[in-house]
Design a protein around this motif. Structure first.
Motif, mmCIF file in Angstrom:
data_model
loop_
_atom_site.group_PDB
_atom_site.id
_atom_site.type_symbol
_atom_site.label_atom_id
_atom_site.label_comp_id
_atom_site.label_asym_id
_atom_site.label_seq_id
_atom_site.Cartn_x
_atom_site.Cartn_y
_atom_site.Cartn_z
ATOM 1 N N LEU A 53 -17.762 -55.942 -63.302
ATOM 2 C CA LEU A 53 -16.810 -54.500 -63.712
ATOM 3 C C LEU A 53 -15.842 -54.946 -63.884
ATOM 4 C CD1 LEU A 53 -18.373 -52.334 -60.887
ATOM 5 C CD2 LEU A 53 -18.305 -51.665 -63.121
ATOM 6 N N LEU A 54 -14.987 -55.636 -63.734
ATOM 7 C CA LEU A 54 -13.818 -56.353 -64.397
ATOM 8 C C LEU A 54 -14.418 -56.881 -65.311
ATOM 9 C CD1 LEU A 54 -11.453 -57.032 -61.449
ATOM 10 C CD2 LEU A 54 -11.216 -55.743 -62.937
ATOM 11 N N ASN A 55 -15.046 -58.502 -65.622
ATOM 12 C CA ASN A 55 -15.638 -58.707 -66.539
ATOM 13 C C ASN A 55 -15.800 -58.166 -68.084
ATOM 14 O OD1 ASN A 55 -17.301 -60.852 -68.538
ATOM 15 N ND2 ASN A 55 -18.596 -59.462 -67.416
ATOM 16 N N CYS A 56 -16.695 -56.442 -67.509
ATOM 17 C CA CYS A 56 -16.782 -55.666 -68.273
ATOM 18 C C CYS A 56 -15.873 -55.069 -69.400
ATOM 19 C CB CYS A 56 -18.157 -54.266 -68.106
ATOM 20 S SG CYS A 56 -19.383 -55.500 -67.819
ATOM 21 N N LEU A 57 -14.670 -54.855 -68.256
ATOM 22 C CA LEU A 57 -13.515 -54.269 -68.832
ATOM 23 C C LEU A 57 -12.553 -54.727 -69.865
ATOM 24 C CD1 LEU A 57 -12.588 -52.502 -65.493
ATOM 25 C CD2 LEU A 57 -12.891 -51.111 -67.889
ATOM 26 N N ALA A 58 -12.841 -56.728 -69.125
ATOM 27 C CA ALA A 58 -12.511 -57.446 -70.359
ATOM 28 C C ALA A 58 -13.065 -57.981 -71.386
ATOM 29 C CB ALA A 58 -12.422 -58.545 -68.974
ATOM 30 N N ARG A 59 -14.356 -57.709 -71.207
ATOM 31 C CA ARG A 59 -14.967 -58.156 -72.221
ATOM 32 C C ARG A 59 -14.370 -56.847 -73.334
ATOM 33 N NH1 ARG A 59 -20.629 -58.997 -70.981
ATOM 34 N NH2 ARG A 59 -21.146 -59.232 -73.560
ATOM 35 N N GLN A 60 -15.239 -55.681 -73.101
ATOM 36 C CA GLN A 60 -13.691 -54.800 -73.832
ATOM 37 C C GLN A 60 -12.685 -54.521 -74.315
ATOM 38 O OE1 GLN A 60 -13.024 -50.756 -71.854
ATOM 39 N NE2 GLN A 60 -14.721 -50.101 -73.643
ATOM 40 N N ALA A 61 -11.749 -54.953 -73.589
ATOM 41 C CA ALA A 61 -10.684 -54.829 -74.081
ATOM 42 C C ALA A 61 -10.790 -56.171 -75.147
ATOM 43 C CB ALA A 61 -9.733 -55.335 -72.803
ATOM 44 N N ASN A 62 -10.834 -57.015 -75.110
ATOM 45 C CA ASN A 62 -11.127 -58.185 -76.020
ATOM 46 C C ASN A 62 -11.222 -57.870 -77.611
ATOM 47 O OD1 ASN A 62 -10.249 -60.860 -76.155
ATOM 48 N ND2 ASN A 62 -11.645 -61.662 -74.942
ATOM 49 N N HIS A 63 -12.957 -57.195 -77.341
ATOM 50 C CA HIS A 63 -13.548 -56.746 -78.627
ATOM 51 C C HIS A 63 -12.544 -55.641 -78.495
ATOM 52 C CE1 HIS A 63 -16.420 -55.264 -80.813
ATOM 53 N NE2 HIS A 63 -16.056 -53.782 -80.581
ATOM 54 N N LEU A 64 -11.553 -55.143 -78.321
ATOM 55 C CA LEU A 64 -10.853 -53.398 -78.936
ATOM 56 C C LEU A 64 -9.171 -54.326 -79.569
ATOM 57 C CD1 LEU A 64 -11.757 -50.838 -76.753
ATOM 58 C CD2 LEU A 64 -12.498 -51.505 -78.900
ATOM 59 N N GLY A 65 -9.213 -55.445 -79.728
ATOM 60 C CA GLY A 65 -8.205 -56.585 -80.103
ATOM 61 C C GLY A 65 -6.986 -56.648 -78.594
ATOM 62 N N HIS A 66 -7.328 -56.448 -77.322
ATOM 63 C CA HIS A 66 -6.390 -56.134 -76.652
ATOM 64 C C HIS A 66 -6.531 -58.129 -75.710
ATOM 65 C CE1 HIS A 66 -5.663 -52.481 -77.942
ATOM 66 N NE2 HIS A 66 -6.154 -51.470 -77.414
ATOM 67 N N ALA A 67 -6.043 -58.423 -76.466
ATOM 68 C CA ALA A 67 -6.484 -59.597 -75.735
ATOM 69 C C ALA A 67 -5.840 -60.235 -74.636
ATOM 70 C CB ALA A 67 -6.398 -61.609 -76.242
ATOM 71 N N ALA A 68 -4.542 -59.863 -74.531
ATOM 72 C CA ALA A 68 -3.635 -59.921 -73.055
ATOM 73 C C ALA A 68 -4.163 -58.919 -72.148
ATOM 74 C CB ALA A 68 -1.805 -59.588 -73.084
ATOM 75 N N ASP A 69 -4.338 -57.855 -71.954
ATOM 76 C CA ASP A 69 -5.187 -57.096 -70.694
ATOM 77 C C ASP A 69 -6.169 -57.753 -70.921
ATOM 78 O OD1 ASP A 69 -3.463 -55.226 -71.462
ATOM 79 O OD2 ASP A 69 -4.706 -53.925 -72.415
ATOM 80 N N ALA A 70 -7.036 -58.379 -71.847
ATOM 81 C CA ALA A 70 -8.741 -58.929 -70.633
ATOM 82 C C ALA A 70 -7.853 -60.039 -70.490
ATOM 83 C CB ALA A 70 -8.970 -59.539 -72.616
ATOM 84 N N LEU A 71 -6.716 -60.939 -70.138
ATOM 85 C CA LEU A 71 -6.801 -62.450 -69.544
ATOM 86 C C LEU A 71 -6.357 -61.420 -68.179
ATOM 87 C CD1 LEU A 71 -6.265 -65.070 -69.132
ATOM 88 C CD2 LEU A 71 -4.321 -65.128 -70.845
ATOM 89 N N GLU A 72 -5.551 -60.741 -68.405
ATOM 90 C CA GLU A 72 -5.134 -59.955 -67.149
ATOM 91 C C GLU A 72 -6.023 -59.399 -65.862
ATOM 92 O OE1 GLU A 72 -2.114 -60.333 -65.577
ATOM 93 O OE2 GLU A 72 -0.656 -59.425 -67.061
ATOM 94 N N LEU A 73 -7.215 -58.473 -66.823
ATOM 95 C CA LEU A 73 -8.145 -58.326 -66.510
ATOM 96 C C LEU A 73 -9.008 -59.624 -65.594
ATOM 97 C CD1 LEU A 73 -9.725 -55.196 -68.712
ATOM 98 C CD2 LEU A 73 -8.648 -55.060 -66.263
ATOM 99 N N VAL A 74 -9.001 -60.696 -66.596
ATOM 100 C CA VAL A 74 -10.474 -61.487 -65.940
ATOM 101 C C VAL A 74 -9.133 -62.683 -64.944
ATOM 102 C CG1 VAL A 74 -10.745 -64.500 -66.369
ATOM 103 C CG2 VAL A 74 -11.321 -62.290 -68.225
ATOM 104 N N GLN A 75 -8.157 -62.521 -64.701
ATOM 105 C CA GLN A 75 -6.921 -63.014 -63.403
ATOM 106 C C GLN A 75 -7.331 -61.911 -62.357
ATOM 107 O OE1 GLN A 75 -3.767 -63.737 -65.575
ATOM 108 N NE2 GLN A 75 -3.950 -65.817 -66.284
ATOM 109 N N ALA A 76 -7.710 -61.084 -62.797
ATOM 110 C CA ALA A 76 -7.757 -60.121 -61.762
ATOM 111 C C ALA A 76 -8.644 -59.995 -61.010
ATOM 112 C CB ALA A 76 -7.417 -58.542 -61.818
ATOM 113 N N ALA A 77 -10.117 -60.438 -61.696
ATOM 114 C CA ALA A 77 -11.910 -60.473 -60.971
ATOM 115 C C ALA A 77 -11.874 -62.041 -60.911
ATOM 116 C CB ALA A 77 -12.113 -60.703 -62.724
#
Length: 361
Positions: free
Chosen positions: A159-183
């Protein structure tokens, strides 16, 4: 569970022709929302049912089978056609969970099943372009995964991977990286395998977008190593999508992103994406469309416009087989890539075809 019921009931009666009232969480707000998944005690008591019923492991297995069927539909046809159907199923299953009693282990398995179903609902909703609502489903799924205790670690990571992929798609790469690291932190006790591989792969993409090429290379190598170390146990359906084809395409996408800073990487991007497309399962139609779009962009960066035109034509054909706003979004990115390339008749024709397809979709 009550929040999931409220969300699905509201979704089912909402006029989706109007903008969503949900607010997309970003930055500190988003990270604060997912933090409890990593830190709540695993022995948190389960919610008491509203009225007595009984549910067994065979019921959970049927829920899992239904979720798998929806996931296959999503992979083949996109999220647009089946999204409300999976939302209705999520509402039904959540109501069942609230009204039933079960053993402790069955209850944990049920919460994990609800979390997985919420992941499909969230991903279909994201694919349909309703991003704030999609994020809400994914966050609610994360809460259900936490209730599953140790049984929910894997699906929580997904689920965190999905949230990160969504953030990346929307142009929020820094958020995506934080979510990946949380996962990665939350699943650190799990054995090596596809979940760890897909998280490393997504980490590599985040680094590529952020311009951290050396970290991208290291994460890509870690993804390959984790995928090769996969244990012989059955792969959960939520992780099965990350296979060697997905690994190669993602690695190739990382390379063409890095080619923005180092043009010599474009040829490697073409080679990796091509390798992935050769092993992509036929039923993964939407992924195949993404593959061809990525390949076309890599060809553009490698200054091979004729090859890019062929890949673009293939992507447009595949686009007609799925209902996915994300495919349209990726095509717009390809159009932007083509617009920045040296103008030729081939480039102009490709752009005309893309814009015609987007206008008719």
């Amino acid at each position: 569970m009550a929040a999931i019921l409220d969300t699905t009931r509201s979704d089912a009666v909402t006029d989706h022709s109007t903008p969503s009232v949900e607010r997309l969480l970003t930055g500190a707000d988003l990270l604060a929302t997912v933090q409890p998944w990593m830190h709540l005690p695993e022995d948190e008591p389960l919610m008491e049912p509203v009225r007595p019923g009984r549910i067994g492991i065979s019921d959970v297995a049927r829920i899992e089978a239904t979720t798998d069927a929806f996931r296959r539909l999503d992979n083949s046809h996109g999220g647009g056609l089946s999204r409300l159907a999976v939302v209705g199923q999520l509402q039904h299953v959540t109501s069942l969970a609230r009204q039933s009693t079960a053993s402790e282990q069955v209850s944990r398995s049920l919460f994990a099943a609800v979390a997985d179903l919420a992941s499909v609902a969230g991903w279909m909703t994201h694919d349909a372009g309703e991003h704030a609502d999609a994020q809400r489903y994914l966050v609610l799924g994360l809460k259900a995964a936490k209730q599953a205790g140790p049984d929910g670690a894997g699906i929580g990571g997904h689920l965190l991977n999905c949230l990160a992929r969504q953030a990346n798609h929307l142009g929020h790469a820094a958020d995506a990286l934080e979510l990946v690291q949380a996962a990665q932190y939350g699943t650190r006790k799990m054995p090596a395998g596809r979940l760890r591989a897909l998280l490393f792969s997504l980490e590599a993409r985040c680094h590529a977008v952020l311009g951290n090429v050396s970290l991208m290379v290291r994460a890509t190598a870690a993804a390959e190593s984790a995928l090769s170390d996969e244990p012989g146990e059955p792969t959960p359906s939520w992780a099965a999508w990350f296979d060697t084809a997905e690994y190669h395409v993602t690695a190739g996408v990382c390379e063409f992103i890095a080619a923005e800073h180092d043009p010599s990487r474009a040829e490697r991007a073409v080679a990796l994406i091509t390798e992935g497309t050769q092993h992509r399962p036929a039923e993964r139609v939407r992924s195949s469309a993404f593959d061809q779009i990525a390949l076309a962009r890599a060809y553009v960066r490698a200054r091979l416009p004729e090859a890019a035109e062929i890949a673009t034509a293939t992507a447009l054909t595949l686009m007609g087989e799925v209902t996915s706003t994300r495919v349209g979004d990726r095509l717009r990115e390809l159009d932007t890539e083509l617009a920045a390339a040296p103008p030729t008749a081939v480039i102009t024709d490709s752009r005309d075809r893309i814009r015609a397809a987007l206008q008719s979709s």
